[in-house]
Scaffold this motif. Sequence first.
Motif, PDB file in Angstrom:
ATOM      1  N   GLY A  42       0.770  -1.232   0.000  1.00 31.31           N
ATOM      2  CA  GLY A  42       0.000   0.000   0.000  1.00 31.31           C
ATOM      3  C   GLY A  42       0.802   1.284   0.000  1.00 31.31           C
ATOM      4  N   PHE A  43       2.107   1.199  -0.240  1.00 27.73           N
ATOM      5  CA  PHE A  43       2.898   2.424  -0.329  1.00 27.73           C
ATOM      6  C   PHE A  43       2.561   3.123  -1.643  1.00 27.73           C
ATOM      7  N   ALA A  44       2.212   4.397  -1.557  1.00 25.86           N
ATOM      8  CA  ALA A  44       1.686   5.119  -2.715  1.00 25.86           C
ATOM      9  C   ALA A  44       2.761   5.805  -3.549  1.00 25.86           C
ATOM     10  N   ARG A  45       3.916   6.076  -2.971  1.00 24.89           N
ATOM     11  CA  ARG A  45       4.965   6.811  -3.687  1.00 24.89           C
ATOM     12  C   ARG A  45       6.246   5.983  -3.725  1.00 24.89           C
ATOM     13  N   ILE A  46       6.470   5.351  -4.843  1.00 22.38           N
ATOM     14  CA  ILE A  46       7.660   4.531  -5.037  1.00 22.38           C
ATOM     15  C   ILE A  46       8.351   5.001  -6.303  1.00 22.38           C
ATOM     16  N   ARG A  47       9.652   5.237  -6.191  1.00 18.53           N
ATOM     17  CA  ARG A  47      10.460   5.598  -7.358  1.00 18.53           C
ATOM     18  C   ARG A  47      11.449   4.450  -7.595  1.00 18.53           C
ATOM     19  N   ALA A  48      11.284   3.790  -8.726  1.00 12.75           N
ATOM     20  CA  ALA A  48      12.158   2.679  -9.103  1.00 12.75           C
ATOM     21  C   ALA A  48      13.182   3.208 -10.099  1.00 12.75           C
ATOM     22  N   VAL A  49      14.462   2.891  -9.864  1.00 12.83           N
ATOM     23  CA  VAL A  49      15.535   3.433 -10.688  1.00 12.83           C
ATOM     24  C   VAL A  49      16.468   2.310 -11.142  1.00 12.83           C
ATOM     25  N   ASP A  50      16.827   2.335 -12.414  1.00 13.39           N
ATOM     26  CA  ASP A  50      17.805   1.390 -12.940  1.00 13.39           C
ATOM     27  C   ASP A  50      18.479   1.996 -14.155  1.00 13.39           C
ATOM     28  N   LYS A  51      19.692   1.569 -14.423  1.00 10.80           N
ATOM     29  CA  LYS A  51      20.458   2.057 -15.574  1.00 10.80           C
ATOM     30  C   LYS A  51      19.891   1.547 -16.897  1.00 10.80           C
ATOM     31  N   LYS A  52      19.358   0.339 -16.857  1.00 13.03           N
ATOM     32  CA  LYS A  52      18.848  -0.277 -18.088  1.00 13.03           C
ATOM     33  C   LYS A  52      17.643   0.484 -18.625  1.00 13.03           C
ATOM     34  N   PRO A  53      17.446   0.467 -19.954  1.00 14.18           N
ATOM     35  CA  PRO A  53      16.204   1.023 -20.501  1.00 14.18           C
ATOM     36  C   PRO A  53      15.008   0.247 -19.941  1.00 14.18           C
ATOM     37  N   LEU A  54      13.906   0.914 -19.763  1.00 10.32           N
ATOM     38  CA  LEU A  54      12.724   0.326 -19.134  1.00 10.32           C
ATOM     39  C   LEU A  54      12.305  -1.011 -19.763  1.00 10.32           C
ATOM     40  N   GLY A  55      12.426  -1.123 -21.068  1.00  6.62           N
ATOM     41  CA  GLY A  55      12.046  -2.359 -21.751  1.00  6.62           C
ATOM     42  C   GLY A  55      12.912  -3.556 -21.392  1.00  6.62           C
ATOM     43  N   GLU A  56      14.061  -3.316 -20.765  1.00  2.96           N
ATOM     44  CA  GLU A  56      14.963  -4.404 -20.378  1.00  2.96           C
ATOM     45  C   GLU A  56      14.851  -4.776 -18.900  1.00  2.96           C
ATOM     46  N   TRP A  57      13.963  -4.117 -18.163  1.00  6.14           N
ATOM     47  CA  TRP A  57      13.797  -4.419 -16.746  1.00  6.14           C
ATOM     48  C   TRP A  57      13.179  -5.797 -16.587  1.00  6.14           C
ATOM     49  N   TYR A  58      13.552  -6.494 -15.525  1.00  6.08           N
ATOM     50  CA  TYR A  58      13.008  -7.815 -15.246  1.00  6.08           C
ATOM     51  C   TYR A  58      11.491  -7.738 -15.076  1.00  6.08           C
ATOM     52  N   ARG A  59      11.035  -6.713 -14.369  1.00  6.68           N
ATOM     53  CA  ARG A  59       9.602  -6.493 -14.170  1.00  6.68           C
ATOM     54  C   ARG A  59       9.371  -5.030 -13.839  1.00  6.68           C
ATOM     55  N   THR A  60       8.195  -4.556 -14.131  1.00  5.39           N
ATOM     56  CA  THR A  60       7.779  -3.221 -13.719  1.00  5.39           C
ATOM     57  C   THR A  60       6.450  -3.368 -12.989  1.00  5.39           C
ATOM     58  N   THR A  61       6.148  -2.405 -12.141  1.00  6.66           N
ATOM     59  CA  THR A  61       4.917  -2.420 -11.359  1.00  6.66           C
ATOM     60  C   THR A  61       4.086  -1.208 -11.741  1.00  6.66           C
ATOM     61  N   PRO A  62       2.828  -1.409 -12.137  1.00  7.18           N
ATOM     62  CA  PRO A  62       1.970  -0.276 -12.495  1.00  7.18           C
ATOM     63  C   PRO A  62       1.816   0.696 -11.320  1.00  7.18           C
ATOM     64  N   GLY A  63       1.790   1.994 -11.637  1.00  9.58           N
ATOM     65  CA  GLY A  63       1.604   3.011 -10.618  1.00  9.58           C
ATOM     66  C   GLY A  63       2.882   3.448  -9.927  1.00  9.58           C
ATOM     67  N   VAL A  64       4.018   2.944 -10.377  1.00 11.34           N
ATOM     68  CA  VAL A  64       5.318   3.283  -9.798  1.00 11.34           C
ATOM     69  C   VAL A  64       6.055   4.207 -10.760  1.00 11.34           C
ATOM     70  N   GLU A  65       6.750   5.207 -10.219  1.00 14.09           N
ATOM     71  CA  GLU A  65       7.576   6.086 -11.048  1.00 14.09           C
ATOM     72  C   GLU A  65       8.858   5.334 -11.404  1.00 14.09           C
ATOM     73  N   ASN A  66       9.045   5.060 -12.679  1.00 15.40           N
ATOM     74  CA  ASN A  66      10.226   4.330 -13.150  1.00 15.40           C
ATOM     75  C   ASN A  66      11.175   5.294 -13.862  1.00 15.40           C
ATOM     76  N   LEU A  67      12.425   5.330 -13.412  1.00 11.82           N
ATOM     77  CA  LEU A  67      13.432   6.197 -14.018  1.00 11.82           C
ATOM     78  C   LEU A  67      14.598   5.366 -14.522  1.00 11.82           C
ATOM     79  N   SER A  68      15.023   5.648 -15.727  1.00 16.62           N
ATOM     80  CA  SER A  68      16.207   5.016 -16.301  1.00 16.62           C
ATOM     81  C   SER A  68      17.364   6.005 -16.131  1.00 16.62           C
ATOM     82  N   LEU A  69      18.199   5.785 -15.097  1.00 19.04           N
ATOM     83  CA  LEU A  69      19.292   6.697 -14.774  1.00 19.04           C
ATOM     84  C   LEU A  69      20.554   5.908 -14.463  1.00 19.04           C
TER      85      LEU A  69
END
Length: 147
Positions: A42-69
Amino acid sequence: MAYEFPKARHPLPSAGKDELIVIAGAGGFIAGTLVSYFHDKGFARIRAVDKKPLGEWYRTTPGVENLSLDLSIEANCHRACEGAAEVYNLAADMGGMGFIETHRVDCLRSILINTHLVEAAWRAGAKRYFYASSACAYNTELQKSPE
C-alpha cells in the motif's frame, strides 16, 4: 534457551504510506520484487531506478515512477533521491563472476554508485538507507568460478 535480540531504545523511523521510497537497481530481479512488495503493502509513492532502458527491466509495477538513470553519475543520484524518506540501494554495475573476472575496471563504477547514492540520500534528508550487495543473494558455490 533461545537468544533474544535487545530492544532498541529508539526504533528507526520508517516511511509512512505516503512518503517516497526509492529503490535503486529496480530493473533486476531482487529490487524489482522489492518494488512490487512495497506497492502491494500500500505504499503510494515509489520511485524505481535502474540504468537499463525500461524495456529491459526484469519487471515493472503499475503506478510506480520508473526512471532510467545511470547512478554512477552524481547528478542522477541527486535526482533519484529528491524527496526520499527511504532509499534502498541494490544497484551495481556488475554481473556474475564471469563478468567480474573479465570487466574488473567496469565493476569499479559500483563504488561511484554507492558513494554518490548514500550522499544524495543524506542530502535529501532520507530517514533510512539500506544497502545490499547482489553477491549476498547468490549461491556461494556459483561464485567460485567465472564460468
